[in-house]
Design an enzyme around this catalytic site. Sequence first.
Site, PDB file in Angstrom:
ATOM      1  N   ALA A  69       0.850  -1.196   0.000  1.00 17.37           N
ATOM      2  CA  ALA A  69       0.000   0.000   0.000  1.00 17.37           C
ATOM      3  C   ALA A  69       0.875   1.230   0.000  1.00 17.37           C
ATOM      4  CB  ALA A  69      -0.878   0.024   1.252  1.00 17.37           C
ATOM      5  N   THR A 111      -5.560   0.679   9.530  1.00 13.69           N
ATOM      6  CA  THR A 111      -4.829   1.728  10.261  1.00 13.69           C
ATOM      7  C   THR A 111      -5.717   2.504  11.222  1.00 13.69           C
ATOM      8  OG1 THR A 111      -3.698   3.855   9.948  1.00 13.69           O
ATOM      9  CG2 THR A 111      -5.260   3.241   8.265  1.00 13.69           C
ATOM     10  N   TYR A 135      -5.510   8.853   2.924  1.00 11.53           N
ATOM     11  CA  TYR A 135      -4.903   7.573   3.307  1.00 11.53           C
ATOM     12  C   TYR A 135      -5.882   6.758   4.150  1.00 11.53           C
ATOM     13  CZ  TYR A 135      -2.079   4.311   6.008  1.00 11.53           C
ATOM     14  OH  TYR A 135      -1.608   3.178   6.619  1.00 11.53           O
ATOM     15  N   ARG A 273       1.708  19.972  12.302  1.00 14.69           N
ATOM     16  CA  ARG A 273       1.620  19.322  10.986  1.00 14.69           C
ATOM     17  C   ARG A 273       0.134  19.111  10.697  1.00 14.69           C
ATOM     18  NH1 ARG A 273       4.613  13.547  10.437  1.00 14.69           N
ATOM     19  NH2 ARG A 273       2.759  12.881  11.547  1.00 14.69           N
TER      20      ARG A 273
HETATM   21  N1  UFG Z   1       6.453  14.205  14.688  1.00 10.45           N
HETATM   22  C1  UFG Z   1       7.292  15.247  15.038  1.00 10.45           C
HETATM   23  N2  UFG Z   1       8.466  15.378  14.348  1.00 10.45           N
HETATM   24  C2  UFG Z   1       8.843  14.537  13.335  1.00 10.45           C
HETATM   25  C3  UFG Z   1       7.970  13.471  12.993  1.00 10.45           C
HETATM   26  C4  UFG Z   1       6.785  13.345  13.692  1.00 10.45           C
HETATM   27  O1  UFG Z   1       6.994  16.037  15.936  1.00 10.45           O
HETATM   28  O2  UFG Z   1       9.914  14.726  12.737  1.00 10.45           O
HETATM   29  C5  UFG Z   1       5.203  14.034  15.453  1.00 10.45           C
HETATM   30  C6  UFG Z   1       3.959  14.025  14.598  1.00 10.45           C
HETATM   31  O3  UFG Z   1       3.497  15.344  14.404  1.00 10.45           O
HETATM   32  C7  UFG Z   1       3.023  13.170  15.437  1.00 10.45           C
HETATM   33  C8  UFG Z   1       3.956  12.168  16.113  1.00 10.45           C
HETATM   34  O4  UFG Z   1       5.261  12.743  16.045  1.00 10.45           O
HETATM   35  O5  UFG Z   1       2.415  13.949  16.424  1.00 10.45           O
HETATM   36  C9  UFG Z   1       3.991  10.822  15.435  1.00 10.45           C
HETATM   37  O6  UFG Z   1       4.200  11.036  14.042  1.00 10.45           O
HETATM   38  P1  UFG Z   1       4.516   9.860  13.006  1.00 10.45           P
HETATM   39  O7  UFG Z   1       4.690  10.523  11.671  1.00 10.45           O
HETATM   40  O8  UFG Z   1       5.623   9.033  13.533  1.00 10.45           O
HETATM   41  O9  UFG Z   1       3.216   8.972  13.045  1.00 10.45           O
HETATM   42  P2  UFG Z   1       1.675   9.393  12.803  1.00 10.45           P
HETATM   43  O10 UFG Z   1       1.031   9.352  14.145  1.00 10.45           O
HETATM   44  O11 UFG Z   1       1.518  10.618  12.024  1.00 10.45           O
HETATM   45  O12 UFG Z   1       1.229   8.243  11.820  1.00 10.45           O
HETATM   46  C10 UFG Z   1       1.015   6.920  12.186  1.00 10.45           C
HETATM   47  C11 UFG Z   1       1.262   6.015  10.988  1.00 10.45           C
HETATM   48  C12 UFG Z   1       0.277   6.316   9.897  1.00 10.45           C
HETATM   49  C13 UFG Z   1      -1.104   6.204  10.454  1.00 10.45           C
HETATM   50  C14 UFG Z   1      -1.260   7.069  11.677  1.00 10.45           C
HETATM   51  C15 UFG Z   1      -2.587   6.853  12.298  1.00 10.45           C
HETATM   52  O13 UFG Z   1       2.555   6.201  10.527  1.00 10.45           O
HETATM   53  O14 UFG Z   1       0.433   5.390   8.858  1.00 10.45           O
HETATM   54  O15 UFG Z   1      -0.286   6.766  12.636  1.00 10.45           O
HETATM   55  O16 UFG Z   1      -3.149   8.074  12.563  1.00 10.45           O
HETATM   56  F1  UFG Z   1      -1.994   6.611   9.525  1.00 10.45           F
END
Ligand code: UFG
Length: 312
Positions: A69, A111, A135, A273
């Site tokens: 995916a 997810t 997504y 973000r």
């Molecule tokens: N974050 C930062 N700095 C970075 C990267 C991330 O502050 O450099 C923060 C993000 O804003 C978020 C947290 O860290 O608050 C976690 O971010 P990730 O990108 O690691 O993960 P997500 O929670 O955005 O995403 C994950 C999965 C997705 C899924 C989602 C479910 O990676 O595939 O959870 O909501 F869709």
Amino acid sequence: MKLLVTGGAGYVGSVVAAQLVEAGHQVTVLDDLSTGHADAVPEGARFVEGSITDPGPIEGFDAVLHFAAKSLVGESVQEPARYWRANLGGTLALLDAMRGSGVGRIVFSSTAAVYGEPEETPIPESAPPRPANPYGATKLAVDTALTAFAELYGLAAVSLRYFNVAGAYGRFRERHAPETHLIPNVLKVALGEREEVSVFGADYPTKDGTCVRDYVHVTDLATAHLLALDAAEPGTHKIYNLGNGTGFSVKEVIDVCRAVTGHPIPAVVAPRRDGDPAVLVASSEKIQRELGWKPEHAALETIVSDAWTALR
Ligand code: UFG
């Protein structure tokens, strides 16, 4: 069993493929290498480079574990049509091929993104799905199709709704380009590949103002797939959340990374973000109760130190 693992050259797919091989299954990995890596296919698995949109005859498989995916939230907002084509279109083609070849069992990577901004925490499977990005919408559409295919064609389907997958299983680790996930990005600072880590928003209504997530070890997540494979029943679509049930803030994650690596890891607050909910924590009570799943590597220190070991 004879198993087809789509996306088995990717992060979660490769870990599950490795565990399946170790459990004595006969594993074929199908991956187009658009984001995966050929060297992530575990030894002992057969590798076919190809797409789920044209999987060819797949007679003889007992089940499919479907990881292939597109999975970046931000990219899905920029290019929604690509996500619909790959995730929904690709899965429908795979389901057609399965039906045409008499393969009646599937375990699907869904997810937490299907839930969007949650009304209750921890999130149960009964929470109304309201995806906040393409997504999540494409993954929810596949879940809907699986429910229909179970009713219409007797498919045995299990969807696992992952929260924040992290850590590594031996050499099998996260290798995304570009890397958007928090833990690998923080560890890149400790490795000297980045100057600092950005904290996306420090004004959320949480304990320290940064977003709270539920980090689940990829090894525990993989174990759940083996249980799901056995639990799949013809004519039924089962859906389970997969997380640890404990939330950690971005600041807490960075602190644990500092402790594990011994590096000061400079962090700077950056704007929020788009599309980030403040808190996403799973209730995994259902899979624990029904399938006997138990996270064995729940400590954030373990998750981070396994990721760190695999990186070096
Ligand atoms: N974050 C930062 N700095 C970075 C990267 C991330 O502050 O450099 C923060 C993000 O804003 C978020 C947290 O860290 O608050 C976690 O971010 P990730 O990108 O690691 O993960 P997500 O929670 O955005 O995403 C994950 C999965 C997705 C899924 C989602 C479910 O990676 O595939 O959870 O909501 F869709």
